[in-house]
Design a protein around this motif. Structure first.
Motif, PDB file in Angstrom:
ATOM      1  N   ALA A  65      32.539 -36.547 -13.815  1.00  0.00           N
ATOM      2  CA  ALA A  65      31.873 -35.338 -13.332  1.00  0.00           C
ATOM      3  C   ALA A  65      32.848 -34.166 -13.297  1.00  0.00           C
ATOM      4  N   ALA A  66      34.084 -34.404 -12.833  1.00  0.00           N
ATOM      5  CA  ALA A  66      35.077 -33.330 -12.788  1.00  0.00           C
ATOM      6  C   ALA A  66      35.400 -32.818 -14.189  1.00  0.00           C
ATOM      7  N   VAL A  67      35.552 -33.746 -15.148  1.00  0.00           N
ATOM      8  CA  VAL A  67      35.821 -33.340 -16.530  1.00  0.00           C
ATOM      9  C   VAL A  67      34.655 -32.531 -17.090  1.00  0.00           C
ATOM     10  N   SER A  68      33.427 -32.919 -16.775  1.00  0.00           N
ATOM     11  CA  SER A  68      32.253 -32.200 -17.279  1.00  0.00           C
ATOM     12  C   SER A  68      32.198 -30.782 -16.735  1.00  0.00           C
ATOM     13  N   VAL A  69      32.489 -30.616 -15.441  1.00  0.00           N
ATOM     14  CA  VAL A  69      32.501 -29.266 -14.862  1.00  0.00           C
ATOM     15  C   VAL A  69      33.619 -28.435 -15.477  1.00  0.00           C
ATOM     16  N   TRP A  70      34.762 -29.050 -15.696  1.00  0.00           N
ATOM     17  CA  TRP A  70      35.887 -28.337 -16.319  1.00  0.00           C
ATOM     18  C   TRP A  70      35.520 -27.869 -17.709  1.00  0.00           C
ATOM     19  N   ARG A  71      34.849 -28.722 -18.480  1.00  0.00           N
ATOM     20  CA  ARG A  71      34.428 -28.323 -19.824  1.00  0.00           C
ATOM     21  C   ARG A  71      33.470 -27.135 -19.766  1.00  0.00           C
ATOM     22  N   TYR A  72      32.593 -27.110 -18.781  1.00  0.00           N
ATOM     23  CA  TYR A  72      31.648 -25.999 -18.681  1.00  0.00           C
ATOM     24  C   TYR A  72      32.383 -24.676 -18.472  1.00  0.00           C
ATOM     25  N   PHE A  73      33.386 -24.668 -17.603  1.00  0.00           N
ATOM     26  CA  PHE A  73      34.093 -23.423 -17.299  1.00  0.00           C
ATOM     27  C   PHE A  73      35.053 -23.008 -18.413  1.00  0.00           C
ATOM     28  N   THR A  74      35.410 -23.910 -19.309  1.00  0.00           N
ATOM     29  CA  THR A  74      36.339 -23.556 -20.386  1.00  0.00           C
ATOM     30  C   THR A  74      35.638 -23.357 -21.729  1.00  0.00           C
ATOM     31  N   TYR A  75      34.314 -23.383 -21.767  1.00  0.00           N
ATOM     32  CA  TYR A  75      33.569 -23.242 -23.019  1.00  0.00           C
ATOM     33  C   TYR A  75      32.945 -21.848 -23.048  1.00  0.00           C
ATOM     34  N   ARG A  76      33.241 -21.090 -24.102  1.00  0.00           N
ATOM     35  CA  ARG A  76      32.656 -19.760 -24.308  1.00  0.00           C
ATOM     36  C   ARG A  76      32.232 -19.639 -25.768  1.00  0.00           C
ATOM     37  N   PHE A  77      31.227 -18.814 -26.015  1.00  0.00           N
ATOM     38  CA  PHE A  77      30.840 -18.509 -27.392  1.00  0.00           C
ATOM     39  C   PHE A  77      30.334 -17.082 -27.452  1.00  0.00           C
ATOM     40  N   ARG A  78      30.413 -16.519 -28.656  1.00  0.00           N
ATOM     41  CA  ARG A  78      29.904 -15.166 -28.860  1.00  0.00           C
ATOM     42  C   ARG A  78      29.499 -14.995 -30.311  1.00  0.00           C
ATOM     43  N   ILE A  79      28.615 -14.060 -30.561  1.00  0.00           N
ATOM     44  CA  ILE A  79      28.181 -13.691 -31.908  1.00  0.00           C
ATOM     45  C   ILE A  79      29.030 -12.509 -32.355  1.00  0.00           C
ATOM     46  N   GLU A  80      29.766 -12.698 -33.438  1.00  0.00           N
ATOM     47  CA  GLU A  80      30.672 -11.663 -33.935  1.00  0.00           C
ATOM     48  C   GLU A  80      30.374 -11.441 -35.408  1.00  0.00           C
ATOM     49  N   GLY A  81      29.581 -10.415 -35.716  1.00  0.00           N
ATOM     50  CA  GLY A  81      29.182 -10.170 -37.100  1.00  0.00           C
ATOM     51  C   GLY A  81      28.275 -11.279 -37.588  1.00  0.00           C
ATOM     52  N   ASP A  82      28.667 -11.897 -38.691  1.00  0.00           N
ATOM     53  CA  ASP A  82      27.908 -12.999 -39.263  1.00  0.00           C
ATOM     54  C   ASP A  82      28.538 -14.351 -38.936  1.00  0.00           C
ATOM     55  N   SER A  83      29.208 -14.424 -37.812  1.00  0.00           N
ATOM     56  CA  SER A  83      29.896 -15.657 -37.442  1.00  0.00           C
ATOM     57  C   SER A  83      29.635 -15.988 -35.984  1.00  0.00           C
ATOM     58  N   LEU A  84      29.798 -17.256 -35.687  1.00  0.00           N
ATOM     59  CA  LEU A  84      29.760 -17.746 -34.315  1.00  0.00           C
ATOM     60  C   LEU A  84      31.186 -18.116 -33.921  1.00  0.00           C
ATOM     61  N   VAL A  85      31.679 -17.509 -32.860  1.00  0.00           N
ATOM     62  CA  VAL A  85      33.042 -17.744 -32.384  1.00  0.00           C
ATOM     63  C   VAL A  85      32.961 -18.565 -31.110  1.00  0.00           C
ATOM     64  N   ILE A  86      33.691 -19.686 -31.090  1.00  0.00           N
ATOM     65  CA  ILE A  86      33.633 -20.617 -29.965  1.00  0.00           C
ATOM     66  C   ILE A  86      35.042 -20.820 -29.427  1.00  0.00           C
ATOM     67  N   ARG A  87      35.184 -20.670 -28.135  1.00  0.00           N
ATOM     68  CA  ARG A  87      36.450 -20.937 -27.449  1.00  0.00           C
ATOM     69  C   ARG A  87      36.240 -22.108 -26.505  1.00  0.00           C
ATOM     70  N   SER A  88      37.018 -23.151 -26.663  1.00  0.00           N
ATOM     71  CA  SER A  88      36.831 -24.350 -25.855  1.00  0.00           C
ATOM     72  C   SER A  88      38.157 -25.059 -25.689  1.00  0.00           C
ATOM     73  N   GLY A  89      38.132 -26.119 -24.886  1.00  0.00           N
ATOM     74  CA  GLY A  89      39.324 -26.927 -24.693  1.00  0.00           C
ATOM     75  C   GLY A  89      39.647 -27.116 -23.239  1.00  0.00           C
ATOM     76  N   LEU A  90      40.117 -28.299 -22.907  1.00  0.00           N
ATOM     77  CA  LEU A  90      40.527 -28.600 -21.544  1.00  0.00           C
ATOM     78  C   LEU A  90      42.007 -28.268 -21.361  1.00  0.00           C
ATOM     79  N   LEU A  91      42.867 -29.077 -21.922  1.00  0.00           N
ATOM     80  CA  LEU A  91      44.301 -28.806 -21.870  1.00  0.00           C
ATOM     81  C   LEU A  91      44.758 -28.050 -23.101  1.00  0.00           C
ATOM     82  N   GLU A  92      44.229 -28.420 -24.251  1.00  0.00           N
ATOM     83  CA  GLU A  92      44.563 -27.742 -25.502  1.00  0.00           C
ATOM     84  C   GLU A  92      43.413 -26.814 -25.882  1.00  0.00           C
ATOM     85  N   ARG A  93      43.648 -25.524 -25.856  1.00  0.00           N
ATOM     86  CA  ARG A  93      42.620 -24.531 -26.144  1.00  0.00           C
ATOM     87  C   ARG A  93      42.466 -24.351 -27.650  1.00  0.00           C
TER      88      ARG A  93
END
Length: 507
Positions: A65-93
């Motif tokens: 459960a702790a790992v799942s909550v951590w993943r939620y707070f470290t996951y971001r995405f955005r639409i940038e032009g014609d691409s999908l940009v995703i930022r994620s990672g727990l220890l290694e971003r």
């Protein structure tokens, strides 16, 4: 005096989070992978007074459960032009950019829990790799559908896709399956064994030792009692046993029908321009989307039960569809027609193959001694079977040789039905008899060719041509033309290879 309008303000891409309940679905997905060891800890740990195993299971759930909550707070995405940009990672971003033009398949999945929260899981897949390019657990359903439309239209602005009305987004329905077709699909398939196997797997760690053995022993005693009551009337006893077997088969078919209804309820194949969308499912809804030009090969299947109901099935190979999905499970390949009449399959292929003629007007036969080459495998099997039966039952084991006439019949009918066809657009192969299939691909999708000869092939003066595409593999039969005369196989390999080399690969 004319005035130049002010340019539209540039909207800076904004990072977005997943749905607030995303961590819960990540946790459930993690628990599903560890359900067996956790179940063992709960079942057997609860029987002990100290309860150490039960406490260990609780700690494991809290960590997940702790790992799942951590993943939620470290996951971001955005639409940038014609691409999908995703930022994620727990220890290694990691920062991942996925161009919309590289996304081949879009899958939206909804379980009952997803539908309760009005959310969906989104998977974006490309042609290669061992996992999806992006796997979002989970998005609001409206946002997931808007993202799918955005990728479908390759719009630089998400509002451009979301402004389309739902009626315009429905697309043209190419195939739908009403309830009678789902019943036929269940009767044709053997998926009832999946239900029985799952029941055994769930019951095994819970039931006491030798529970299944006692059940089988009780059934044997009941049958023995029936035979004794009939006082030697073996025909009646055989009828009683046959009745029980037929009842078991009927129950399995009932499970198959129920599973087909649950899996394919509401099935609809739709066409959105150059993209195909498949939607199905009663409890869990799945919506898969793929561009038509990404289809690498096609497979038509027809078993004995298919012929009994005058039906066939049509599936496709997609580049990268047979790699893993990141959860240890294979990616699902959309079935364009789980069940349909031969005429409906032919009309669907004629429409989707962009002018290529299907079915082919002429099929070329195999080597005249192809049946003899095919039956050799049955000879080896019959010899092994007879040896094992004779070792166990003595002279009665010679009945294993009865497999030889059946194998010879299968080989003769297979060789008579099998053949291949090559024209300026398609290369097609048909094989089988008891269970038939047609396998074909556009020549523009071929990547490599092989000419193969085993020692037996050289003895018979024949060879086989194997063809590779970007999506070959998985559960589909290989794309191959087997047991041709050697000169014909060499000429086909040479001419087809020359044709493939001068064409541009389309995938």
């Amino acid at each position: 005096m004319t005035t130049t309008p002010d340019p539209a303000p540039q909207v800076e891409p904004v990072d977005r989070r997943l749905h607030p309940w995303s961590w819960l679905f990540v946790l459930l997905g993690s628990l599903r992978q560890f359900v067996v060891p956790l179940g063992v800890l709960v079942v057997f740990g609860g029987r002990r007074e100290d309860g150490y195993q039960l406490a260990a299971a609780g700690v494991a759930v809290l960590v997940l459960a702790a790992v799942s909550v951590w993943r939620y707070f470290t996951y971001r995405f955005r639409i940038e032009g014609d691409s999908l940009v995703i930022r994620s990672g727990l220890l290694e971003r990691s920062l991942r950019q996925v161009p919309f033009s590289r996304i081949h398949n879009v899958e939206l999945r909804q379980t009952l829990l997803h539908r309760l929260f009005d959310v969906a899981e989104v998977k974006l897949e490309s042609a290669g790799g061992t996992r999806p390019e992006a796997q979002m657990r989970v998005l609001q359903l409206d946002d997931a559908l808007a993202l799918e439309r955005l990728i479908r239209h390759r719009a630089p602005d998400p509002t451009a896709a979301s402004g389309t009305s739902p009626q315009e987004e429905d697309g043209a329905v190419l195939l739908s399956l009403p309830l009678p077709e789902l019943v036929r699909l269940g009767l044709i398939s053997n998926r009832g064994m999946v239900v029985v196997g799952a029941a055994f797997a769930l019951a095994w760690p819970v039931l006491e030792d030798n529970a299944f053995k006692r059940v089988f022993e009780l059934a044997r005693l009941q049958l023995t009692g029936v035979a004794g009551h009939l006082e030697g009337r073996w025909i009646a006893a055989a009828l009683a046993v046959s009745g029980l077997l037929l009842l078991a088969l009927a129950v399995l078919r009932l499970f198959s029908v129920l599973l087909a209804i649950v899996r394919y309820h509401g099935f609809a194949l739709r066409e959105h321009g150059r993209r195909l969308t498949v939607e199905r499912g009663l409890l869990s809804r799945v919506r898969s989307s793929v561009r038509r030009r990404r289809i690498q090969a096609w497979t038509l299947r027809e078993t004995v039960l298919h012929r009994l109901f005058a039906r066939r099935s049509l599936s496709i190979d997609i580049a990268g569809a047979h790699a893993g999905n990141g959860d240890g499970q294979p990616r699902e390949v959309p079935e364009l027609a789980p069940i349909a009449t031969p005429a409906a399959c032919e009309a669907l292929l004629q429409h989707l193959l962009d002018g290529a003629h299907w079915p082919p007007r002429g099929w070329r036969a195999l080597h005249p001694r192809a049946a003899l080459r095919l039956v050799l495998g049955d000879v080896v099997f019959a010899a092994a079977l007879t040896g094992a039966l004779c070792w166990r039952f003595g002279a009665w084991g010679l009945f294993g040789l009865l497999w030889l006439p059946w194998g010879w019949l299968l080989a003769r009918r297979h060789a008579h039905f099998a053949g291949y066809h090559v024209d300026d657009r398609l290369v097609a192969v048909r094989e089988g008899w008891w269970s038939r299939h047609w396998r074909f691909a556009e020549i523009d999708k071929l990547q490599a060719l092989q000419l193969r000869q085993s020692p037996l092939d050289r003895r018979f003066g024949m060879a086989s041509v194997w063809l590779d595409t970007a999506g070959a593999g998985g559960l589909a039969p290989p794309l191959r033309i087997r047991y041709l005369p050697l000169d014909e196989a060499q000429a086909l390999h040479r001419d087809l290879g020359r044709d493939v080399a001068r064409r541009r690969l389309r995938w």
